[in-house]
Design a protein around this motif. Structure first.
Motif, PDB file in Angstrom:
ATOM      1  N   GLY A 129      27.115   3.734 -34.545  1.00  0.00           N
ATOM      2  CA  GLY A 129      27.210   4.469 -32.899  1.00  0.00           C
ATOM      3  C   GLY A 129      26.353   5.698 -32.893  1.00  0.00           C
ATOM      4  O   GLY A 129      26.536   6.483 -32.047  1.00  0.00           O
ATOM      5  N   ARG A 130      25.420   5.829 -33.839  1.00  0.00           N
ATOM      6  CA  ARG A 130      24.586   7.042 -33.683  1.00  0.00           C
ATOM      7  C   ARG A 130      23.631   6.966 -32.248  1.00  0.00           C
ATOM      8  O   ARG A 130      23.163   5.857 -32.279  1.00  0.00           O
ATOM      9  CB  ARG A 130      23.700   7.249 -34.855  1.00  0.00           C
ATOM     10  CG  ARG A 130      24.525   7.662 -36.268  1.00  0.00           C
ATOM     11  CD  ARG A 130      23.725   8.053 -37.188  1.00  0.00           C
ATOM     12  NE  ARG A 130      22.952   7.308 -37.808  1.00  0.00           N
ATOM     13  CZ  ARG A 130      22.061   7.344 -38.850  1.00  0.00           C
ATOM     14  NH1 ARG A 130      21.975   8.323 -39.400  1.00  0.00           N
ATOM     15  NH2 ARG A 130      21.297   6.027 -39.211  1.00  0.00           N
ATOM     16  N   VAL A 131      23.241   7.931 -31.754  1.00  0.00           N
ATOM     17  CA  VAL A 131      22.433   8.098 -30.637  1.00  0.00           C
ATOM     18  C   VAL A 131      21.098   8.497 -31.211  1.00  0.00           C
ATOM     19  O   VAL A 131      21.099   9.743 -32.093  1.00  0.00           O
ATOM     20  CB  VAL A 131      22.847   8.892 -29.580  1.00  0.00           C
ATOM     21  CG1 VAL A 131      21.851   9.248 -28.501  1.00  0.00           C
ATOM     22  CG2 VAL A 131      24.122   8.472 -28.854  1.00  0.00           C
ATOM     23  N   LEU A 132      19.987   7.911 -30.930  1.00  0.00           N
ATOM     24  CA  LEU A 132      18.878   7.917 -31.776  1.00  0.00           C
ATOM     25  C   LEU A 132      17.810   9.014 -30.696  1.00  0.00           C
ATOM     26  O   LEU A 132      17.908   9.043 -29.639  1.00  0.00           O
ATOM     27  CB  LEU A 132      18.126   6.713 -31.855  1.00  0.00           C
ATOM     28  CG  LEU A 132      18.746   5.666 -32.480  1.00  0.00           C
ATOM     29  CD1 LEU A 132      17.890   4.471 -33.044  1.00  0.00           C
ATOM     30  CD2 LEU A 132      19.424   6.309 -33.930  1.00  0.00           C
ATOM     31  N   LEU A 133      17.233   9.969 -31.269  1.00  0.00           N
ATOM     32  CA  LEU A 133      16.615  11.011 -30.783  1.00  0.00           C
ATOM     33  C   LEU A 133      15.044  10.990 -31.076  1.00  0.00           C
ATOM     34  O   LEU A 133      14.607  11.840 -31.754  1.00  0.00           O
ATOM     35  CB  LEU A 133      17.189  12.612 -30.936  1.00  0.00           C
ATOM     36  CG  LEU A 133      18.578  12.623 -30.766  1.00  0.00           C
ATOM     37  CD1 LEU A 133      19.085  14.038 -31.298  1.00  0.00           C
ATOM     38  CD2 LEU A 133      19.041  12.412 -29.540  1.00  0.00           C
ATOM     39  N   PRO A 134      14.344  10.280 -30.300  1.00  0.00           N
ATOM     40  CA  PRO A 134      12.797  10.404 -30.503  1.00  0.00           C
ATOM     41  C   PRO A 134      12.394  11.607 -29.473  1.00  0.00           C
ATOM     42  O   PRO A 134      13.406  12.261 -28.740  1.00  0.00           O
ATOM     43  CB  PRO A 134      12.379   8.986 -29.919  1.00  0.00           C
ATOM     44  CG  PRO A 134      13.163   8.674 -28.926  1.00  0.00           C
ATOM     45  CD  PRO A 134      14.596   9.075 -29.502  1.00  0.00           C
ATOM     46  N   MET A 135      11.210  12.375 -29.749  1.00  0.00           N
ATOM     47  CA  MET A 135      10.848  13.469 -28.938  1.00  0.00           C
ATOM     48  C   MET A 135       9.554  13.082 -28.258  1.00  0.00           C
ATOM     49  O   MET A 135       8.532  12.818 -28.619  1.00  0.00           O
ATOM     50  CB  MET A 135      10.737  14.598 -29.783  1.00  0.00           C
ATOM     51  CG  MET A 135      12.056  15.164 -30.167  1.00  0.00           C
ATOM     52  SD  MET A 135      11.835  16.606 -31.297  1.00  0.00           S
ATOM     53  CE  MET A 135      11.174  15.857 -32.776  1.00  0.00           C
ATOM     54  N   GLY A 136       9.594  13.470 -26.879  1.00  0.00           N
ATOM     55  CA  GLY A 136       8.241  13.307 -26.284  1.00  0.00           C
ATOM     56  C   GLY A 136       7.925  14.973 -25.733  1.00  0.00           C
ATOM     57  O   GLY A 136       8.808  15.534 -25.221  1.00  0.00           O
ATOM     58  N   MET A 137       6.708  15.345 -25.736  1.00  0.00           N
ATOM     59  CA  MET A 137       6.153  16.450 -25.244  1.00  0.00           C
ATOM     60  C   MET A 137       5.911  16.496 -23.868  1.00  0.00           C
ATOM     61  O   MET A 137       4.806  15.873 -23.279  1.00  0.00           O
ATOM     62  CB  MET A 137       4.889  17.048 -26.115  1.00  0.00           C
ATOM     63  CG  MET A 137       4.397  18.459 -25.591  1.00  0.00           C
ATOM     64  SD  MET A 137       3.304  18.904 -26.828  1.00  0.00           S
ATOM     65  CE  MET A 137       3.933  19.480 -28.376  1.00  0.00           C
ATOM     66  N   GLU A 138       6.532  17.285 -23.010  1.00  0.00           N
ATOM     67  CA  GLU A 138       6.331  17.215 -21.562  1.00  0.00           C
ATOM     68  C   GLU A 138       5.316  18.363 -20.934  1.00  0.00           C
ATOM     69  O   GLU A 138       5.899  19.674 -21.051  1.00  0.00           O
ATOM     70  CB  GLU A 138       7.616  17.428 -20.654  1.00  0.00           C
ATOM     71  CG  GLU A 138       7.328  17.329 -19.204  1.00  0.00           C
ATOM     72  CD  GLU A 138       8.621  17.332 -18.290  1.00  0.00           C
ATOM     73  OE1 GLU A 138       8.418  16.990 -17.137  1.00  0.00           O
ATOM     74  OE2 GLU A 138       9.603  17.966 -18.880  1.00  0.00           O
TER      75      GLU A 138
END
Length: 393
Positions: A129-138
């Motif tokens: 049930g983990r929520v995955l956190l990729p990152m995007g640079m805005e």
């Protein structure tokens, strides 16, 4: 002031009367599908006021409990820096502080969150049930003038970069400016795109001028995305949204257009008001008006131009148009939660509300398999294609 407050209350009541509970079938599909939201602005807000997003946080639109309620699996964290921060030399520090926030969130709540660096790891990492956190640079402002910083941010976990934001920068012209600086991409911007292709960083064309998008499509050898945009078909002359002809070109190159939920992307009047406000503030700044004067004007403008009351149908309308235009394989979702000051459709106020979107799509006749594509399958496919063609040493 009281009249304004009463009007907002009346609109809120009217909106609540329109809202309806999603079906159990929609709720089940939202939990079973892999939902990928490519734009959530939680990190920027944490710089001003920290909250533990592992717990229910009513002040925010994203937190762990509501993400699980809504079925959200992959929540792209936006590492946002403004054009002003770039010009004043603060973008580098602000970007790294936000990256630190996201990595800390995953570290301190390893049972709830995990950093996501590759689409190959989605199924394994979301177990439990983990929520995955990729990152995007805005905004590519933190890259500065050094091409080596593209790889620096890749190593810090950045997996897409929106090349510009509110102003023309070293890399690209912005859709928010009435006049471009480069006529599209800058020469340095061309280097940045090539380096992103080499590393496997996704090129995000949201916020860019039409000319810049065309320059990128001529240059890139992998698909691109629009991480959080609407369709300009619904908001004529609002350059921030995706033009139909450009959407077709993005799709022809294999990319995806991720539809935003913010009312400014969905409604022609809201878009026009947004542009008028932005341009007026730019003119005031150029005329030497003080920050206090500009803030006072902006506050009054917001009171005089409240956001329209919209519903899920407004988002589904945009998805419908995009699907008919470019095909089911090239459309997704990028909500802009925590980034549009709460100006969202009545039934899509937080990450808990994805079942309402699923319900809306079902009512329009979308099949389960196609809904899964829109919710996340298309984005994960494109990310995988870009990663597969990377040529990192």
């Amino acid at each position: 002031m009281r009249r304004f407050a009463f009007a907002v209350l009346a609109l809120s009541i009217a909106g609540s009367l329109h809202a309806s509970e999603p079906t159990d079938v929609a709720k089940k599909l939202a939990q079973d599908a892999v939902i990928v939201d490519t734009h959530i602005d939680a990190p920027e807000l944490a710089l001003d006021e920290w909250h533990d997003l592992g717990k229910r946080t009513p002040e925010r639109e994203f937190d762990y409990p509501r993400a699980r309620e809504g079925g959200l699996d992959v929540a792209w964290m936006s590492i946002y820096t403004s054009h002003d921060a770039d010009e004043t030399g603060k973008a580098w520090t602000l970007a790294n502080n936000q990256i630190d926030f996201v990595t800390s969130l995953a570290t301190h709540h390893s049972d709830k969150f995990a950093l996501l660096l590759s689409p190959k790891d989605v199924d394994r990492q979301r177990e439990g049930g983990r929520v995955l956190l990729p990152m995007g640079m805005e905004n590519g402002g933190p890259i500065g003038d050094d091409i080596k910083n593209v790889e620096f941010f890749y190593n810090r976990g950045i997996r897409y970069i929106t090349l510009a934001h509110g102003g023309n920068n070293r890399i690209s012209d912005s859709s928010y400016q009435r006049k471009g600086k480069w006529g599209g991409l800058s020469p340095f911007g061309e280097q940045v795109v090539k380096e992103m292709n080499r590393l496997g960083i996704i090129v995000d064309v949201s916020h860019l001028s039409d000319e810049a998008v065309r320059d990128i499509l001529k240059l890139t050898d992998v698909p691109v995305i629009a991480s959080h945009s609407g369709m300009r078909h619904f908001t004529p002359n609002f350059m921030r949204n995706m033009d139909d002809s450009l959407a077709k070109e993005v799709a022809a190159h294999g990319g995806v257009i991720q539809i935003s939920f913010g009312t400014v992307f969905l409604d022609a009047d809201a878009a026009k008001a947004f542009d008028t406000r932005r341009w007026t503030l730019e003119d005031m700044k150029a005329a030497g008006k003080s920050q206090a004067e500009m803030e006072a004007w902006a506050d009054q403008w917001k009171k005089d131009h409240p956001a329209p009351v919209l519903h899920t149908d407004a988002v589904v309308d945009q998805i419908d148009h995009a699907v008919k235009l470019v095909g089911i394989d090239h459309v997704g979702i990028g909500s802009d939660f925590d980034g549009v000051s709460g100006e969202l459709p009545v039934e899509l106020k937080s990450v808990a509300d994805f079942p309402n979107l699923v319900d809306g799509l079902m009512k329009r006749g979308y099949k389960d398999a196609d809904i899964r594509k829109i919710l996340g399958g298309n984005m994960l496919r494109v990310w995988g294609e870009i990663e597969a063609k990377a040529q990192r040493k």
